[in-house]
Write a protein that holds these residues in place. Structure first.
Motif, PDB file in Angstrom:
ATOM      1  N   SER A 134       0.814  -1.298  -0.169  1.00  0.00           N
ATOM      2  CA  SER A 134      -0.102  -0.007  -0.174  1.00  0.00           C
ATOM      3  C   SER A 134       0.931   1.083  -0.038  1.00  0.00           C
ATOM      4  O   SER A 134       2.113   1.264   0.253  1.00  0.00           O
ATOM      5  N   GLN A 138      -1.406   5.892   3.018  1.00  0.00           N
ATOM      6  CA  GLN A 138      -2.773   5.707   2.798  1.00  0.00           C
ATOM      7  C   GLN A 138      -3.434   5.342   4.363  1.00  0.00           C
ATOM      8  O   GLN A 138      -2.859   4.590   5.335  1.00  0.00           O
ATOM      9  N   ALA A 141      -4.785   1.274   5.999  1.00  0.00           N
ATOM     10  CA  ALA A 141      -4.534   0.402   5.096  1.00  0.00           C
ATOM     11  C   ALA A 141      -4.567  -1.044   5.893  1.00  0.00           C
ATOM     12  O   ALA A 141      -4.090  -1.106   7.001  1.00  0.00           O
ATOM     13  N   ARG A 153     -11.210  -1.562  -3.152  1.00  0.00           N
ATOM     14  CA  ARG A 153     -10.052  -1.239  -4.070  1.00  0.00           C
ATOM     15  C   ARG A 153      -8.684  -2.127  -3.559  1.00  0.00           C
ATOM     16  O   ARG A 153      -7.751  -1.562  -3.356  1.00  0.00           O
ATOM     17  N   GLY A 210      -3.171   4.619  -8.978  1.00  0.00           N
ATOM     18  CA  GLY A 210      -4.271   5.152  -8.024  1.00  0.00           C
ATOM     19  C   GLY A 210      -5.565   4.393  -8.294  1.00  0.00           C
ATOM     20  O   GLY A 210      -6.636   4.513  -7.361  1.00  0.00           O
ATOM     21  N   GLY A 213      -6.210   0.483  -3.894  1.00  0.00           N
ATOM     22  CA  GLY A 213      -5.275   0.980  -2.672  1.00  0.00           C
ATOM     23  C   GLY A 213      -4.490   0.190  -2.195  1.00  0.00           C
ATOM     24  O   GLY A 213      -3.408   0.602  -1.401  1.00  0.00           O
ATOM     25  N   THR A 214      -4.772  -1.044  -2.297  1.00  0.00           N
ATOM     26  CA  THR A 214      -3.776  -2.185  -1.966  1.00  0.00           C
ATOM     27  C   THR A 214      -3.637  -3.147  -2.826  1.00  0.00           C
ATOM     28  O   THR A 214      -4.594  -3.817  -3.386  1.00  0.00           O
TER      29      THR A 214
END
Length: 332
Positions: A134, A138, A141, A153, A210, A213-214
Protein backbone atom coordinates in the motif's frame (compact mmCIF):
# COMPACT_ATOMS: atom_id res chain seq x y z
CA UNK A 1 26.11 -57.80 -60.69
CA UNK A 2 23.24 -55.37 -60.42
CA UNK A 3 21.97 -57.23 -57.35
CA UNK A 4 25.37 -56.92 -55.69
CA UNK A 5 25.40 -53.16 -56.36
CA UNK A 6 21.90 -52.77 -54.94
CA UNK A 7 22.87 -54.75 -51.85
CA UNK A 8 26.05 -52.67 -51.42
CA UNK A 9 24.07 -49.46 -51.77
CA UNK A 10 21.53 -50.68 -49.26
CA UNK A 11 24.30 -51.62 -46.85
CA UNK A 12 25.88 -48.18 -47.26
CA UNK A 13 22.54 -46.49 -46.58
CA UNK A 14 22.08 -48.67 -43.50
CA UNK A 15 25.52 -47.72 -42.17
CA UNK A 16 24.85 -44.03 -42.82
CA UNK A 17 21.46 -44.30 -41.11
CA UNK A 18 23.06 -45.98 -38.07
CA UNK A 19 25.72 -43.27 -37.85
CA UNK A 20 23.05 -40.58 -38.08
CA UNK A 21 21.02 -42.34 -35.41
CA UNK A 22 24.02 -42.47 -33.11
CA UNK A 23 24.68 -38.79 -33.63
CA UNK A 24 20.99 -38.01 -33.15
CA UNK A 25 21.00 -40.04 -29.95
CA UNK A 26 23.26 -37.41 -28.44
CA UNK A 27 20.70 -34.87 -29.65
CA UNK A 28 20.75 -31.20 -28.75
CA UNK A 29 21.88 -30.09 -25.33
CA UNK A 30 19.77 -30.00 -22.23
CA UNK A 31 16.44 -28.18 -22.73
CA UNK A 32 14.98 -26.38 -19.73
CA UNK A 33 11.55 -24.73 -19.57
CA UNK A 34 11.47 -22.07 -16.86
CA UNK A 35 9.43 -19.21 -15.45
CA UNK A 36 12.19 -18.28 -12.98
CA UNK A 37 13.85 -15.02 -13.92
CA UNK A 38 17.33 -16.16 -12.86
CA UNK A 39 17.17 -19.27 -15.06
CA UNK A 40 19.04 -17.87 -18.13
CA UNK A 41 22.03 -16.80 -15.99
CA UNK A 42 22.09 -20.14 -14.13
CA UNK A 43 21.77 -22.19 -17.32
CA UNK A 44 24.58 -20.16 -18.95
CA UNK A 45 26.79 -20.80 -15.91
CA UNK A 46 26.01 -24.52 -16.11
CA UNK A 47 26.94 -24.68 -19.79
CA UNK A 48 30.20 -22.77 -19.22
CA UNK A 49 31.26 -24.92 -16.28
CA UNK A 50 30.35 -28.32 -17.72
CA UNK A 51 31.15 -27.62 -21.38
CA UNK A 52 27.80 -29.21 -22.27
CA UNK A 53 25.21 -27.25 -24.26
CA UNK A 54 22.02 -26.21 -22.53
CA UNK A 55 19.07 -24.13 -23.69
CA UNK A 56 16.45 -22.38 -21.59
CA UNK A 57 13.00 -21.33 -22.83
CA UNK A 58 11.59 -18.67 -20.52
CA UNK A 59 7.81 -18.29 -20.29
CA UNK A 60 5.16 -17.43 -17.72
CA UNK A 61 4.21 -20.07 -15.16
CA UNK A 62 0.76 -20.56 -16.65
CA UNK A 63 2.15 -20.93 -20.17
CA UNK A 64 4.81 -23.38 -18.95
CA UNK A 65 2.28 -25.67 -17.30
CA UNK A 66 0.04 -25.52 -20.36
CA UNK A 67 2.92 -26.34 -22.70
CA UNK A 68 4.22 -29.22 -20.60
CA UNK A 69 0.70 -30.63 -20.34
CA UNK A 70 0.17 -30.29 -24.10
CA UNK A 71 3.43 -32.09 -24.91
CA UNK A 72 2.40 -34.78 -22.41
CA UNK A 73 4.39 -37.99 -22.90
CA UNK A 74 6.31 -36.61 -25.89
CA UNK A 75 8.24 -33.86 -24.10
CA UNK A 76 10.65 -31.52 -25.82
CA UNK A 77 12.07 -30.56 -22.43
CA UNK A 78 14.45 -32.31 -20.07
CA UNK A 79 13.98 -30.18 -16.93
CA UNK A 80 11.46 -27.62 -15.73
CA UNK A 81 11.98 -24.89 -13.16
CA UNK A 82 9.00 -22.82 -12.07
CA UNK A 83 7.06 -21.49 -9.09
CA UNK A 84 4.18 -23.42 -7.53
CA UNK A 85 4.42 -26.96 -6.14
CA UNK A 86 0.69 -27.41 -6.76
CA UNK A 87 1.50 -27.31 -10.49
CA UNK A 88 4.25 -29.88 -9.97
CA UNK A 89 1.83 -32.21 -8.18
CA UNK A 90 -0.66 -31.86 -11.05
CA UNK A 91 2.05 -32.79 -13.59
CA UNK A 92 3.20 -35.69 -11.43
CA UNK A 93 -0.35 -37.06 -11.18
CA UNK A 94 -0.31 -37.49 -14.98
CA UNK A 95 3.03 -39.32 -14.92
CA UNK A 96 5.12 -36.56 -16.51
CA UNK A 97 7.80 -36.22 -13.81
CA UNK A 98 10.64 -38.63 -13.15
CA UNK A 99 11.08 -39.89 -9.59
CA UNK A 100 14.30 -40.40 -7.66
CA UNK A 101 16.12 -37.43 -9.24
CA UNK A 102 16.10 -35.13 -6.20
CA UNK A 103 19.52 -34.84 -4.49
CA UNK A 104 19.89 -35.45 -0.76
CA UNK A 105 20.92 -32.03 0.54
CA UNK A 106 21.30 -30.26 3.86
CA UNK A 107 17.69 -29.07 3.90
CA UNK A 108 16.31 -26.60 6.41
CA UNK A 109 13.25 -27.80 8.39
CA UNK A 110 11.03 -25.73 6.06
CA UNK A 111 12.78 -27.14 3.00
CA UNK A 112 12.34 -30.73 4.17
CA UNK A 113 8.65 -30.09 4.89
CA UNK A 114 8.18 -28.82 1.33
CA UNK A 115 9.72 -31.88 -0.37
CA UNK A 116 7.29 -34.40 -1.90
CA UNK A 117 7.26 -37.91 -0.49
CA UNK A 118 7.69 -39.46 -3.96
CA UNK A 119 10.78 -37.44 -4.90
CA UNK A 120 9.14 -36.10 -8.06
CA UNK A 121 10.54 -32.58 -7.73
CA UNK A 122 13.06 -30.60 -5.72
CA UNK A 123 12.33 -27.30 -4.00
CA UNK A 124 14.84 -24.60 -4.98
CA UNK A 125 13.65 -21.86 -2.58
CA UNK A 126 10.48 -20.07 -1.66
CA UNK A 127 8.83 -16.67 -1.65
CA UNK A 128 5.46 -15.56 -0.26
CA UNK A 129 2.51 -15.92 -2.60
CA UNK A 130 0.81 -12.76 -1.36
CA UNK A 131 1.85 -9.81 0.78
CA UNK A 132 0.06 -6.45 1.12
CA UNK A 133 1.53 -3.43 -0.64
CA UNK A 134 0.00 0.00 0.00
CA UNK A 135 0.99 3.65 -0.15
CA UNK A 136 2.67 4.71 3.06
CA UNK A 137 0.33 7.68 3.47
CA UNK A 138 -2.82 5.61 3.00
CA UNK A 139 -5.15 5.82 5.98
CA UNK A 140 -6.49 2.54 7.35
CA UNK A 141 -4.42 0.31 5.06
CA UNK A 142 -5.28 -3.36 5.68
CA UNK A 143 -2.76 -5.20 7.84
CA UNK A 144 -4.31 -8.69 8.05
CA UNK A 145 -6.45 -11.06 6.01
CA UNK A 146 -9.69 -10.02 7.71
CA UNK A 147 -9.00 -6.37 6.88
CA UNK A 148 -7.98 -7.01 3.28
CA UNK A 149 -10.97 -9.20 2.50
CA UNK A 150 -13.29 -6.47 3.70
CA UNK A 151 -11.39 -3.56 2.19
CA UNK A 152 -12.36 -1.61 -0.90
CA UNK A 153 -10.14 -1.26 -3.98
CA UNK A 154 -7.93 -4.31 -3.55
CA UNK A 155 -6.08 -5.90 -6.47
CA UNK A 156 -4.58 -9.32 -7.20
CA UNK A 157 -3.35 -11.26 -10.24
CA UNK A 158 -5.50 -13.72 -12.18
CA UNK A 159 -4.66 -17.26 -10.98
CA UNK A 160 -5.61 -18.68 -14.38
CA UNK A 161 -2.81 -16.65 -16.01
CA UNK A 162 -0.27 -16.04 -13.26
CA UNK A 163 1.48 -19.07 -11.75
CA UNK A 164 2.20 -17.39 -8.36
CA UNK A 165 -1.42 -16.23 -8.01
CA UNK A 166 -2.92 -19.71 -7.75
CA UNK A 167 -1.14 -20.61 -4.46
CA UNK A 168 -2.32 -17.22 -3.19
CA UNK A 169 -5.91 -18.05 -4.11
CA UNK A 170 -5.57 -21.55 -2.61
CA UNK A 171 -4.30 -20.06 0.64
CA UNK A 172 -7.13 -17.52 0.79
CA UNK A 173 -9.72 -20.23 0.19
CA UNK A 174 -8.10 -22.55 2.76
CA UNK A 175 -8.07 -19.74 5.32
CA UNK A 176 -11.81 -19.27 4.86
CA UNK A 177 -13.03 -22.84 5.12
CA UNK A 178 -11.43 -24.54 2.13
CA UNK A 179 -13.21 -25.57 -1.04
CA UNK A 180 -15.97 -24.74 -1.75
CA UNK A 181 -16.79 -22.83 1.48
CA UNK A 182 -14.02 -20.28 0.97
CA UNK A 183 -15.65 -18.90 -2.16
CA UNK A 184 -17.81 -16.62 0.01
CA UNK A 185 -14.75 -14.60 1.05
CA UNK A 186 -13.81 -14.00 -2.59
CA UNK A 187 -17.36 -12.91 -3.39
CA UNK A 188 -17.08 -10.43 -0.51
CA UNK A 189 -13.92 -9.01 -2.08
CA UNK A 190 -15.68 -8.65 -5.44
CA UNK A 191 -18.45 -6.69 -3.72
CA UNK A 192 -15.76 -4.37 -2.33
CA UNK A 193 -14.36 -3.66 -5.79
CA UNK A 194 -11.71 -6.35 -6.30
CA UNK A 195 -9.54 -5.64 -9.34
CA UNK A 196 -7.96 -8.66 -11.05
CA UNK A 197 -5.03 -8.06 -13.37
CA UNK A 198 -3.36 -10.59 -15.67
CA UNK A 199 -0.08 -10.52 -13.71
CA UNK A 200 1.65 -9.08 -10.65
CA UNK A 201 3.23 -6.24 -12.70
CA UNK A 202 -0.20 -5.18 -13.99
CA UNK A 203 -1.55 -5.10 -10.42
CA UNK A 204 1.40 -2.96 -9.32
CA UNK A 205 0.70 -0.62 -12.24
CA UNK A 206 -2.89 -0.24 -11.04
CA UNK A 207 -1.63 0.57 -7.54
CA UNK A 208 0.78 3.20 -8.81
CA UNK A 209 -1.95 4.74 -10.96
CA UNK A 210 -4.29 4.99 -7.94
CA UNK A 211 -6.89 2.57 -9.31
CA UNK A 212 -6.53 0.38 -6.21
CA UNK A 213 -5.44 1.11 -2.66
CA UNK A 214 -3.81 -2.21 -1.81
CA UNK A 215 -2.12 -4.84 -3.96
CA UNK A 216 -1.88 -8.47 -2.85
CA UNK A 217 1.16 -9.62 -4.80
CA UNK A 218 4.12 -11.97 -4.58
CA UNK A 219 6.69 -10.87 -2.00
CA UNK A 220 9.46 -10.42 -4.58
CA UNK A 221 7.46 -7.88 -6.59
CA UNK A 222 6.17 -6.00 -3.53
CA UNK A 223 9.52 -5.79 -1.75
CA UNK A 224 11.39 -4.70 -4.87
CA UNK A 225 8.95 -1.82 -5.44
CA UNK A 226 8.94 -0.72 -1.79
CA UNK A 227 12.74 -0.67 -1.71
CA UNK A 228 12.92 1.34 -4.91
CA UNK A 229 10.18 3.77 -3.83
CA UNK A 230 9.77 4.69 -0.14
CA UNK A 231 6.23 5.90 -0.80
CA UNK A 232 5.13 2.26 -0.54
CA UNK A 233 5.14 -0.10 2.41
CA UNK A 234 4.92 -3.91 2.59
CA UNK A 235 2.95 -5.75 5.25
CA UNK A 236 3.57 -9.48 5.63
CA UNK A 237 0.27 -11.04 6.71
CA UNK A 238 -0.11 -13.76 9.30
CA UNK A 239 -0.17 -16.40 8.05
CA UNK A 240 1.91 -15.81 4.94
CA UNK A 241 1.40 -18.41 2.22
CA UNK A 242 4.53 -20.18 1.02
CA UNK A 243 5.16 -20.17 -2.72
CA UNK A 244 7.73 -22.87 -3.45
CA UNK A 245 9.92 -22.77 -6.54
CA UNK A 246 10.43 -26.29 -7.90
CA UNK A 247 12.56 -28.10 -10.45
CA UNK A 248 11.86 -31.51 -11.98
CA UNK A 249 13.01 -33.94 -14.68
CA UNK A 250 10.90 -35.27 -17.56
CA UNK A 251 9.89 -38.90 -17.08
CA UNK A 252 9.63 -39.65 -20.79
CA UNK A 253 13.20 -38.84 -21.82
CA UNK A 254 16.06 -41.30 -22.43
CA UNK A 255 18.00 -42.37 -19.36
CA UNK A 256 21.11 -40.39 -20.30
CA UNK A 257 19.15 -37.18 -20.67
CA UNK A 258 17.36 -37.76 -17.37
CA UNK A 259 20.70 -38.16 -15.62
CA UNK A 260 21.98 -34.97 -17.27
CA UNK A 261 18.86 -33.13 -16.13
CA UNK A 262 19.39 -34.48 -12.60
CA UNK A 263 22.91 -33.03 -12.65
CA UNK A 264 21.37 -29.66 -13.51
CA UNK A 265 19.05 -29.94 -10.51
CA UNK A 266 22.10 -30.53 -8.29
CA UNK A 267 23.83 -27.54 -9.90
CA UNK A 268 20.91 -25.21 -9.08
CA UNK A 269 21.19 -26.08 -5.39
CA UNK A 270 24.93 -25.59 -4.94
CA UNK A 271 25.56 -22.88 -2.31
CA UNK A 272 27.69 -20.81 -4.70
CA UNK A 273 24.97 -20.90 -7.37
CA UNK A 274 22.28 -19.93 -4.87
CA UNK A 275 24.51 -17.08 -3.68
CA UNK A 276 24.91 -15.97 -7.28
CA UNK A 277 21.11 -15.92 -7.63
CA UNK A 278 20.91 -13.73 -4.52
CA UNK A 279 23.25 -11.24 -6.18
CA UNK A 280 21.23 -11.02 -9.39
CA UNK A 281 19.73 -7.61 -10.15
CA UNK A 282 16.00 -7.17 -9.73
CA UNK A 283 13.34 -8.84 -7.65
CA UNK A 284 14.41 -12.43 -8.42
CA UNK A 285 17.14 -12.32 -5.77
CA UNK A 286 14.57 -11.94 -2.97
CA UNK A 287 13.92 -15.61 -2.21
CA UNK A 288 14.42 -17.64 0.96
CA UNK A 289 16.73 -20.66 0.60
CA UNK A 290 15.64 -24.12 1.72
CA UNK A 291 19.15 -25.42 2.45
CA UNK A 292 21.24 -24.41 5.46
CA UNK A 293 23.73 -22.67 3.16
CA UNK A 294 23.77 -19.97 1.96
CA UNK A 295 22.04 -17.52 4.28
CA UNK A 296 19.78 -14.90 2.72
CA UNK A 297 21.24 -11.51 3.72
CA UNK A 298 18.51 -9.37 2.20
CA UNK A 299 15.28 -10.64 3.76
CA UNK A 300 13.73 -10.99 7.23
CA UNK A 301 14.37 -14.24 9.08
CA UNK A 302 11.86 -16.78 7.79
CA UNK A 303 11.67 -18.23 11.29
CA UNK A 304 10.03 -15.03 12.49
CA UNK A 305 7.22 -15.28 9.91
CA UNK A 306 4.07 -17.32 10.48
CA UNK A 307 4.20 -19.48 7.37
CA UNK A 308 1.35 -21.50 5.94
CA UNK A 309 1.78 -23.94 3.06
CA UNK A 310 -1.40 -24.71 1.09
CA UNK A 311 -1.18 -28.48 0.64
CA UNK A 312 -0.24 -29.10 -3.02
CA UNK A 313 -1.67 -32.62 -2.83
CA UNK A 314 -5.05 -31.01 -2.14
CA UNK A 315 -4.88 -27.90 -4.31
CA UNK A 316 -2.84 -29.19 -7.26
CA UNK A 317 -5.50 -31.59 -8.55
CA UNK A 318 -8.19 -28.93 -8.00
CA UNK A 319 -6.45 -26.20 -9.98
CA UNK A 320 -8.55 -26.49 -13.15
CA UNK A 321 -11.80 -26.53 -11.16
CA UNK A 322 -10.82 -23.62 -8.89
CA UNK A 323 -9.42 -21.37 -11.62
CA UNK A 324 -12.42 -22.21 -13.82
CA UNK A 325 -14.75 -21.03 -11.06
CA UNK A 326 -12.63 -17.90 -10.59
CA UNK A 327 -12.85 -17.09 -14.30
CA UNK A 328 -16.60 -17.64 -14.42
CA UNK A 329 -17.69 -15.93 -11.21
CA UNK A 330 -14.97 -13.54 -10.06
CA UNK A 331 -13.90 -12.27 -13.49
CA UNK A 332 -17.39 -11.75 -14.88
Amino acid sequence: MTGVRVAAAALLLLVLWCLASLAGGRGPGLVIYSSVGAAPAVVAAYARETGRPATVLVMSGGMLLARVSAEAHHPRWDAVWFEGDDGAVALDRTGLLAHGMVPDLDWTPTGRDLLPADGSYEVTGFTLAGVFLSRRDQAHAPRNWRDVMGAARVGMANPALSGPAYPLLAGMLALNGGWPAGRAALRQMVAGGLLVGPSNPSVLMALRAGRIGTAIVQSTAAMALARANPDYVVDIPSPAFVLAAVAAVAADRPSGRRQEAASFLRFIMRPDIQSRRMRQPGAERLFWPVTTRPAQPDLPDAGAIALSHPDPEVWGPRQAEVTGWFQQEIMR
